[in-house]
Design a protein around this motif. Structure first.
Motif, PDB file in Angstrom:
ATOM      1  N   ARG A  87       0.826  -1.207   0.000  1.00 58.06           N
ATOM      2  CA  ARG A  87       0.000   0.000   0.000  1.00 58.06           C
ATOM      3  C   ARG A  87       0.865   1.264   0.000  1.00 58.06           C
ATOM      4  O   ARG A  87       0.574   2.227  -0.725  1.00 58.06           O
ATOM      5  N   GLU A  88       1.915   1.267   0.793  1.00 54.17           N
ATOM      6  CA  GLU A  88       2.781   2.448   0.894  1.00 54.17           C
ATOM      7  C   GLU A  88       3.392   2.798  -0.460  1.00 54.17           C
ATOM      8  O   GLU A  88       3.412   3.964  -0.867  1.00 54.17           O
ATOM      9  N   TYR A  90       2.280   1.788  -3.473  1.00 49.43           N
ATOM     10  CA  TYR A  90       1.242   2.106  -4.458  1.00 49.43           C
ATOM     11  C   TYR A  90       0.695   3.520  -4.272  1.00 49.43           C
ATOM     12  O   TYR A  90       0.387   4.200  -5.255  1.00 49.43           O
ATOM     13  N   LYS A  91       0.574   3.964  -3.035  1.00 45.62           N
ATOM     14  CA  LYS A  91       0.072   5.322  -2.779  1.00 45.62           C
ATOM     15  C   LYS A  91       0.980   6.371  -3.414  1.00 45.62           C
ATOM     16  O   LYS A  91       0.516   7.405  -3.897  1.00 45.62           O
ATOM     17  N   LYS A  92       2.283   6.119  -3.439  1.00 46.92           N
ATOM     18  CA  LYS A  92       3.220   7.042  -4.071  1.00 46.92           C
ATOM     19  C   LYS A  92       3.125   6.941  -5.594  1.00 46.92           C
ATOM     20  O   LYS A  92       3.279   7.935  -6.307  1.00 46.92           O
ATOM     21  N   GLU A 125      -7.245   2.647  -2.820  1.00 48.69           N
ATOM     22  CA  GLU A 125      -6.381   3.824  -2.908  1.00 48.69           C
ATOM     23  C   GLU A 125      -6.656   4.667  -4.151  1.00 48.69           C
ATOM     24  O   GLU A 125      -6.078   5.745  -4.304  1.00 48.69           O
ATOM     25  N   THR A 127      -8.271   7.165  -5.451  1.00 49.86           N
ATOM     26  CA  THR A 127      -9.088   8.262  -4.926  1.00 49.86           C
ATOM     27  C   THR A 127      -9.640   9.174  -6.014  1.00 49.86           C
ATOM     28  O   THR A 127     -10.368  10.113  -5.731  1.00 49.86           O
TER      29      THR A 127
END
Length: 336
Positions: A87-88, A90-92, A125, A127
């Protein structure tokens, strides 16, 4: 869809094997990792001596510790980072990806905090309304054997079969055969949960039990995987395929299996901390056991093998007691 550049996110054993596979076909691949020192060594050696020694990088395989530079211009992103860090990363990554990008998860795990598969994490994620194609590649495929060009068959799944077929053709070679599917969740659940059963298989082998025990464990393990997968919306036939039965057989019997190795060490009397301290690569099944245990409880899905593995890993239950308890359960119809 023409794919001429791929970003491989994660420079471990599997990420490197897939990067080598594509680069040997002449595809431009950038191999990324957050470990700057590791990337510097790869750049200098033009080989991943830590995980895939003896396989020099083709000219079209580059390396980078700059995530945004690595994905720039890539039509396909292949995610090969451990589930607990997925997740960390992919968020970037997500904000800089153009619409239509194909994202392939090659990670076999479930996030502990959310109980989500990796495509579930990516969907959560997302958004914005940006349209990205999310899929998964899975099947019986030890990284070392793929790097050595051993004949291997896997499955790639996207909800959109055209996307699955694009990735299918991207990864297929004369030694790496890829089948297409639209059952994303079924393939992900199979890939994640077989690691738990592999730990159990290793425990049985470590205890000195024979082939009868292993066969029973694998068969009933497949029943548990199928039960959970169908409850989440997977297609039953997926669990009899490469990503289900195929991957389960490999991981429960192969000496290269990290998860079976953890089980072997536990069955021989080591603690979990001792077992993990002797390994240099991640055994996804250890963390997946915790996430799947919570998921099974929340969904009221009966999974007795998972329950016993969880108790061995996280409640200090003796391995022999766990096996004994499985055989002392109430007798049932096999199809229940």
């Amino acid at each position: 869809m023409k794919i001429d550049k791929v970003a491989m996110i994660g420079a471990g054993s599997w990420g490197t094997a897939l990067a080598l596979l594509l680069a040997r076909k002449g595809v431009n691949v950038t191999l990324w990792d957050r470990d700057v020192e590791h990337i510097n060594i790869l750049s200098q050696d033009r080989e991943n001596k830590r995980y895939q020694e003896g396989h020099p990088f083709p000219d079209c395989l580059s390396v980078s510790d700059d995530l945004f530079a690595a994905v720039g211009g890539a039509q396909c992103i292949c995610m090969v980072v451990p589930s607990h860090g997925y997740r960390e990363v992919y968020k970037k990554l997500f904000p800089v990806l153009p619409e239509g990008t194909l994202i392939v998860s090659a990670v076999k795990g479930i996030e502990i905090a959310s109980g989500m598969t990796m495509t579930g994490v990516m969907q959560q994620e997302a958004t914005s309304c940006k349209h990205l194609q999310l899929g998964v590649l899975s099947g019986p495929s030890f990284a070392k054997e793929v790097a050595n060009k051993q004949p291997t068959a896997v499955t790639v799944a996207f909800k959109d079969l055209k996307a699955a077929e694009a990735v299918q053709h991207l990864f297929s070679t004369d030694y790496f055969r890829v089948y297409s599917s639209s059952d994303v969740i079924g393939l992900e659940i199979s890939g994640a949960m077989k690691n738990i059963i592999a730990i159990a298989a290793g425990i049985c082998d470590g205890l000195g039990y024979g082939l009868n025990t292993r066969a029973a464990l694998m068969t009933r393990g497949l029943a548990e995987i199928s039960r959970m997968g169908v409850a989440l919306g997977g297609q039953l036939q997926t669990f009899a395929g490469l990503g289900g039965m195929g991957d389960l057989v490999l991981t429960c019997t192969g000496d290269l299996s990290r998860n079976r190795t953890v089980g072997l060490k536990l069955g021989s009397g080591l603690t979990l901390d001792q077992a993990l301290s002797e390994m240099k690569m991640v055994a996804e099944g250890v963390k997946t056991t915790k996430s799947c245990h919570a998921l099974a409880k929340s969904m009221d899905v009966e999974m007795p093998i998972l329950e016993q593995v969880y108790q061995v890993l996280y409640e200090d239950k003796k391995c022999a007691d766990a096996v004994a308890e499985l055989f002392q359960r109430d007798l049932k119809n096999e199809l229940q």
